[in-house]
Design a protein around this motif. Structure first.
Motif, PDB file in Angstrom:
ATOM      1  N   THR A 186      40.974  37.646  41.005  1.00  0.00           N
ATOM      2  CA  THR A 186      40.485  38.999  40.685  1.00  0.00           C
ATOM      3  C   THR A 186      40.489  39.875  41.922  1.00  0.00           C
ATOM      4  O   THR A 186      40.864  41.047  41.861  1.00  0.00           O
ATOM      5  CB  THR A 186      39.010  38.952  40.204  1.00  0.00           C
ATOM      6  N   ASP A 187      40.038  39.325  43.036  1.00  0.00           N
ATOM      7  CA  ASP A 187      39.980  40.113  44.266  1.00  0.00           C
ATOM      8  C   ASP A 187      41.381  40.582  44.667  1.00  0.00           C
ATOM      9  O   ASP A 187      41.558  41.723  45.098  1.00  0.00           O
ATOM     10  CB  ASP A 187      39.346  39.300  45.399  1.00  0.00           C
ATOM     11  N   ALA A 188      42.375  39.699  44.511  1.00  0.00           N
ATOM     12  CA  ALA A 188      43.744  40.087  44.883  1.00  0.00           C
ATOM     13  C   ALA A 188      44.227  41.224  43.977  1.00  0.00           C
ATOM     14  O   ALA A 188      44.772  42.222  44.454  1.00  0.00           O
ATOM     15  CB  ALA A 188      44.682  38.880  44.773  1.00  0.00           C
ATOM     16  N   ILE A 189      43.991  41.100  42.671  1.00  0.00           N
ATOM     17  CA  ILE A 189      44.416  42.152  41.738  1.00  0.00           C
ATOM     18  C   ILE A 189      43.704  43.465  42.053  1.00  0.00           C
ATOM     19  O   ILE A 189      44.320  44.530  42.083  1.00  0.00           O
ATOM     20  CB  ILE A 189      44.126  41.728  40.273  1.00  0.00           C
ATOM     21  N   THR A 190      42.418  43.386  42.323  1.00  0.00           N
ATOM     22  CA  THR A 190      41.629  44.603  42.507  1.00  0.00           C
ATOM     23  C   THR A 190      41.863  45.234  43.875  1.00  0.00           C
ATOM     24  O   THR A 190      41.929  46.437  44.018  1.00  0.00           O
ATOM     25  CB  THR A 190      40.123  44.273  42.350  1.00  0.00           C
ATOM     26  N   GLU A 191      42.011  44.370  44.882  1.00  0.00           N
ATOM     27  CA  GLU A 191      42.142  44.860  46.249  1.00  0.00           C
ATOM     28  C   GLU A 191      43.520  45.416  46.556  1.00  0.00           C
ATOM     29  O   GLU A 191      43.650  46.478  47.135  1.00  0.00           O
ATOM     30  CB  GLU A 191      41.916  43.704  47.238  1.00  0.00           C
ATOM     31  N   SER A 192      44.542  44.625  46.220  1.00  0.00           N
ATOM     32  CA  SER A 192      45.849  44.977  46.771  1.00  0.00           C
ATOM     33  C   SER A 192      46.957  45.004  45.726  1.00  0.00           C
ATOM     34  O   SER A 192      48.110  45.209  46.077  1.00  0.00           O
ATOM     35  CB  SER A 192      46.222  43.971  47.861  1.00  0.00           C
ATOM     36  N   VAL A 193      46.632  44.783  44.448  1.00  0.00           N
ATOM     37  CA  VAL A 193      47.616  44.695  43.365  1.00  0.00           C
ATOM     38  C   VAL A 193      48.456  43.424  43.478  1.00  0.00           C
ATOM     39  O   VAL A 193      48.599  42.682  42.524  1.00  0.00           O
ATOM     40  CB  VAL A 193      48.524  45.935  43.268  1.00  0.00           C
ATOM     41  N   ARG A 194      49.003  43.163  44.675  1.00  0.00           N
ATOM     42  CA  ARG A 194      49.828  41.956  44.852  1.00  0.00           C
ATOM     43  C   ARG A 194      48.965  40.702  44.855  1.00  0.00           C
ATOM     44  O   ARG A 194      47.976  40.636  45.564  1.00  0.00           O
ATOM     45  CB  ARG A 194      50.573  42.014  46.182  1.00  0.00           C
ATOM     46  N   VAL A 195      49.396  39.719  44.057  1.00  0.00           N
ATOM     47  CA  VAL A 195      48.684  38.439  44.038  1.00  0.00           C
ATOM     48  C   VAL A 195      49.566  37.405  44.743  1.00  0.00           C
ATOM     49  O   VAL A 195      50.651  37.080  44.251  1.00  0.00           O
ATOM     50  CB  VAL A 195      48.398  37.987  42.583  1.00  0.00           C
ATOM     51  N   PRO A 196      49.132  36.898  45.889  1.00  0.00           N
ATOM     52  CA  PRO A 196      49.952  35.903  46.608  1.00  0.00           C
ATOM     53  C   PRO A 196      50.193  34.656  45.749  1.00  0.00           C
ATOM     54  O   PRO A 196      49.345  34.295  44.926  1.00  0.00           O
ATOM     55  CB  PRO A 196      49.091  35.545  47.826  1.00  0.00           C
ATOM     56  N   ASP A 197      51.323  34.004  45.932  1.00  0.00           N
ATOM     57  CA  ASP A 197      51.650  32.777  45.185  1.00  0.00           C
ATOM     58  C   ASP A 197      50.522  31.755  45.247  1.00  0.00           C
ATOM     59  O   ASP A 197      50.168  31.129  44.257  1.00  0.00           O
ATOM     60  CB  ASP A 197      52.912  32.121  45.772  1.00  0.00           C
ATOM     61  N   ARG A 198      49.984  31.613  46.452  1.00  0.00           N
ATOM     62  CA  ARG A 198      48.919  30.629  46.648  1.00  0.00           C
ATOM     63  C   ARG A 198      47.745  30.893  45.706  1.00  0.00           C
ATOM     64  O   ARG A 198      47.218  29.977  45.068  1.00  0.00           O
ATOM     65  CB  ARG A 198      48.467  30.721  48.117  1.00  0.00           C
ATOM     66  N   VAL A 199      47.378  32.164  45.589  1.00  0.00           N
ATOM     67  CA  VAL A 199      46.230  32.542  44.757  1.00  0.00           C
ATOM     68  C   VAL A 199      46.577  32.369  43.274  1.00  0.00           C
ATOM     69  O   VAL A 199      45.789  31.846  42.488  1.00  0.00           O
ATOM     70  CB  VAL A 199      45.817  34.002  45.069  1.00  0.00           C
ATOM     71  N   TYR A 200      47.793  32.795  42.905  1.00  0.00           N
ATOM     72  CA  TYR A 200      48.228  32.659  41.504  1.00  0.00           C
ATOM     73  C   TYR A 200      48.277  31.184  41.103  1.00  0.00           C
ATOM     74  O   TYR A 200      47.712  30.764  40.088  1.00  0.00           O
ATOM     75  CB  TYR A 200      49.618  33.293  41.313  1.00  0.00           C
ATOM     76  N   ASN A 201      48.949  30.389  41.927  1.00  0.00           N
ATOM     77  CA  ASN A 201      49.139  28.981  41.574  1.00  0.00           C
ATOM     78  C   ASN A 201      47.825  28.220  41.532  1.00  0.00           C
ATOM     79  O   ASN A 201      47.670  27.286  40.752  1.00  0.00           O
ATOM     80  CB  ASN A 201      50.101  28.322  42.575  1.00  0.00           C
ATOM     81  N   ASN A 202      46.893  28.629  42.367  1.00  0.00           N
ATOM     82  CA  ASN A 202      45.597  27.954  42.373  1.00  0.00           C
ATOM     83  C   ASN A 202      44.876  28.162  41.044  1.00  0.00           C
ATOM     84  O   ASN A 202      44.279  27.234  40.494  1.00  0.00           O
ATOM     85  CB  ASN A 202      44.754  28.481  43.541  1.00  0.00           C
ATOM     86  N   LEU A 203      44.965  29.369  40.474  1.00  0.00           N
ATOM     87  CA  LEU A 203      44.329  29.604  39.170  1.00  0.00           C
ATOM     88  C   LEU A 203      45.138  28.945  38.051  1.00  0.00           C
ATOM     89  O   LEU A 203      44.577  28.402  37.100  1.00  0.00           O
ATOM     90  CB  LEU A 203      44.183  31.110  38.903  1.00  0.00           C
ATOM     91  N   ALA A 204      46.462  28.953  38.196  1.00  0.00           N
ATOM     92  CA  ALA A 204      47.336  28.388  37.163  1.00  0.00           C
ATOM     93  C   ALA A 204      47.140  26.878  36.995  1.00  0.00           C
ATOM     94  O   ALA A 204      47.535  26.301  35.975  1.00  0.00           O
ATOM     95  CB  ALA A 204      48.795  28.704  37.482  1.00  0.00           C
ATOM     96  N   ARG A 205      46.526  26.252  37.984  1.00  0.00           N
ATOM     97  CA  ARG A 205      46.200  24.816  37.824  1.00  0.00           C
ATOM     98  C   ARG A 205      45.221  24.598  36.675  1.00  0.00           C
ATOM     99  O   ARG A 205      45.138  23.524  36.102  1.00  0.00           O
ATOM    100  CB  ARG A 205      45.522  24.279  39.106  1.00  0.00           C
ATOM    101  N   PHE A 206      44.429  25.636  36.366  1.00  0.00           N
ATOM    102  CA  PHE A 206      43.366  25.475  35.371  1.00  0.00           C
ATOM    103  C   PHE A 206      43.709  26.117  34.024  1.00  0.00           C
ATOM    104  O   PHE A 206      42.993  25.904  33.048  1.00  0.00           O
ATOM    105  CB  PHE A 206      42.061  26.093  35.890  1.00  0.00           C
ATOM    106  N   LEU A 207      44.765  26.931  33.975  1.00  0.00           N
ATOM    107  CA  LEU A 207      45.037  27.706  32.763  1.00  0.00           C
ATOM    108  C   LEU A 207      46.471  27.528  32.290  1.00  0.00           C
ATOM    109  O   LEU A 207      47.388  27.300  33.089  1.00  0.00           O
ATOM    110  CB  LEU A 207      44.775  29.206  33.027  1.00  0.00           C
ATOM    111  N   SER A 208      46.677  27.668  30.986  1.00  0.00           N
ATOM    112  CA  SER A 208      48.027  27.636  30.405  1.00  0.00           C
ATOM    113  C   SER A 208      48.706  28.982  30.667  1.00  0.00           C
ATOM    114  O   SER A 208      48.036  29.948  31.035  1.00  0.00           O
ATOM    115  CB  SER A 208      47.925  27.406  28.899  1.00  0.00           C
ATOM    116  N   PRO A 209      50.034  29.077  30.472  1.00  0.00           N
ATOM    117  CA  PRO A 209      50.693  30.387  30.630  1.00  0.00           C
ATOM    118  C   PRO A 209      50.052  31.463  29.749  1.00  0.00           C
ATOM    119  O   PRO A 209      49.849  32.596  30.195  1.00  0.00           O
ATOM    120  CB  PRO A 209      52.134  30.106  30.205  1.00  0.00           C
TER     121      PRO A 209
END
Ligand code: NAG
Ligand code: NAG
Ligand code: NAG
Length: 246
Positions: free
Chosen positions: A186-209
């Motif tokens: 959320t912070d990446a989306i709200t702060e800078s629009v760009r979501v780094p791969d690291r941040v995206y992949n870390n959440l994707a470990r817990f969620l389906s597409p």
């Protein structure tokens, strides 16, 4: 012929009686008018009377006490936007498959407009949170919902007071891995629009597409809410950092 006229009269009479009965079941006029603080926005509020506008009535059906909010009054200047908003947020509120506590986290964390901007324009990262500290902790409409969905007071305090992008190990422990991943996201989306791969992949470990699409949509929708309410100064609250109902 006479019988037909009589039936028509009877139908008209019943319709009129029904309308009267229905009218009396509607909220009293003063209740319909009582909403939020009633402070002006940058646009006039549009509050169609109950039963006169299908879009306003659909929004009313989703609101507590069947009463439109200041937010709705601003939206209803552009009825089709109000309608689309209502449909989108009905889905966001009622039809997602991400965990409820995560949904509330996205909401709670990305509804705070000052979160990012104050921090960028003012040297110290603690400034926005000093501002929040002046506000009653329970004021946000979604805070009780967050609790209902399972967020604890300690977790809510982390969400409320931790500057964007600065979760400590202790904070992460309080949140747990999946919620900590959701905060960074959320912070990446709200702060800078760009979501780094690291941040995206870390959440994707817990969620389906499908759930990642829901996650982006939820965080993005609440960022939209804060842009809308702040830019139009809905309910005179553009300088407040309190989550606004949607
Ligand atoms: C409904 O109105 C009552 C009385 O004004 C108020 O106490 C209550 O909080 C309202 N409920 C909602 C969901 O807005
Ligand atoms: C969305 O959720 C609501 C409330 O649970 C439910 O009544 C409705 O049928 C759902 N809509 C769809 C399209 O699944
Ligand atoms: C940062 O914010 C504080 C508190 O609002 C204010 O006193 C200070 O002047 C600000 N600093 C800058 C560089 O804007």
């Amino acid at each position: 012929m006479a019988r037909n006229t009589l039936s028509l009269l009877l139908v008209a009479l019943l319709t009129a009686l029904f309308a009267v009965a229905r009218g009396s079941a509607l909220p009293a006029a003063e209740n319909v008018q009582r909403r939020d603080e009633n402070l002006p926005a940058r646009v006039p509020y549009v509050f169609p009377a109950p039963g006169t506008d299908t879009i306003a009535d659909a929004i009313r059906a989703r609101r507590g006490n069947g009463t439109l909010l200041a937010l709705d009054g601003a939206l209803l200047n552009a009825p089709l936007v109000a309608q689309g908003w209502n449909q989108l947020f009905t889905v966001i509120r009622e039809n997602l498959t991400i965990p409820g506590e995560m949904r509330e986290l996205f909401d709670y964390r990305s509804s705070e407009p000052q979160h990012s901007t104050r921090r960028r324009t003012n040297g110290t990262s603690l400034v926005p949170h000093a501002l929040h500290a002046d506000l009653p902790f329970t004021r946000g409409q979604h805070e009780p919902v967050g609790r209902t969905e399972g967020l604890t007071t300690r977790q809510l305090r982390v969400l409320r007071f931790t500057p964007a992008g600065e979760l400590s190990l202790a904070d992460q422990k309080i949140l747990g891995n999946s919620l900590a991943a959701a905060v960074a996201f959320t912070d990446a989306i709200t702060e800078s629009v760009r979501v780094p791969d690291r941040v995206y992949n870390n959440l994707a470990r817990f969620l389906s597409p499908k759930q990642m699409v829901e996650a982006v949509s939820t965080a993005g929708s609440y960022a939209f809410v804060s842009r809308f309410t702040v830019a139009l100064n809905v309910d005179g609250r553009m300088n407040e950092a309190v989550p606004v109902p949607v």
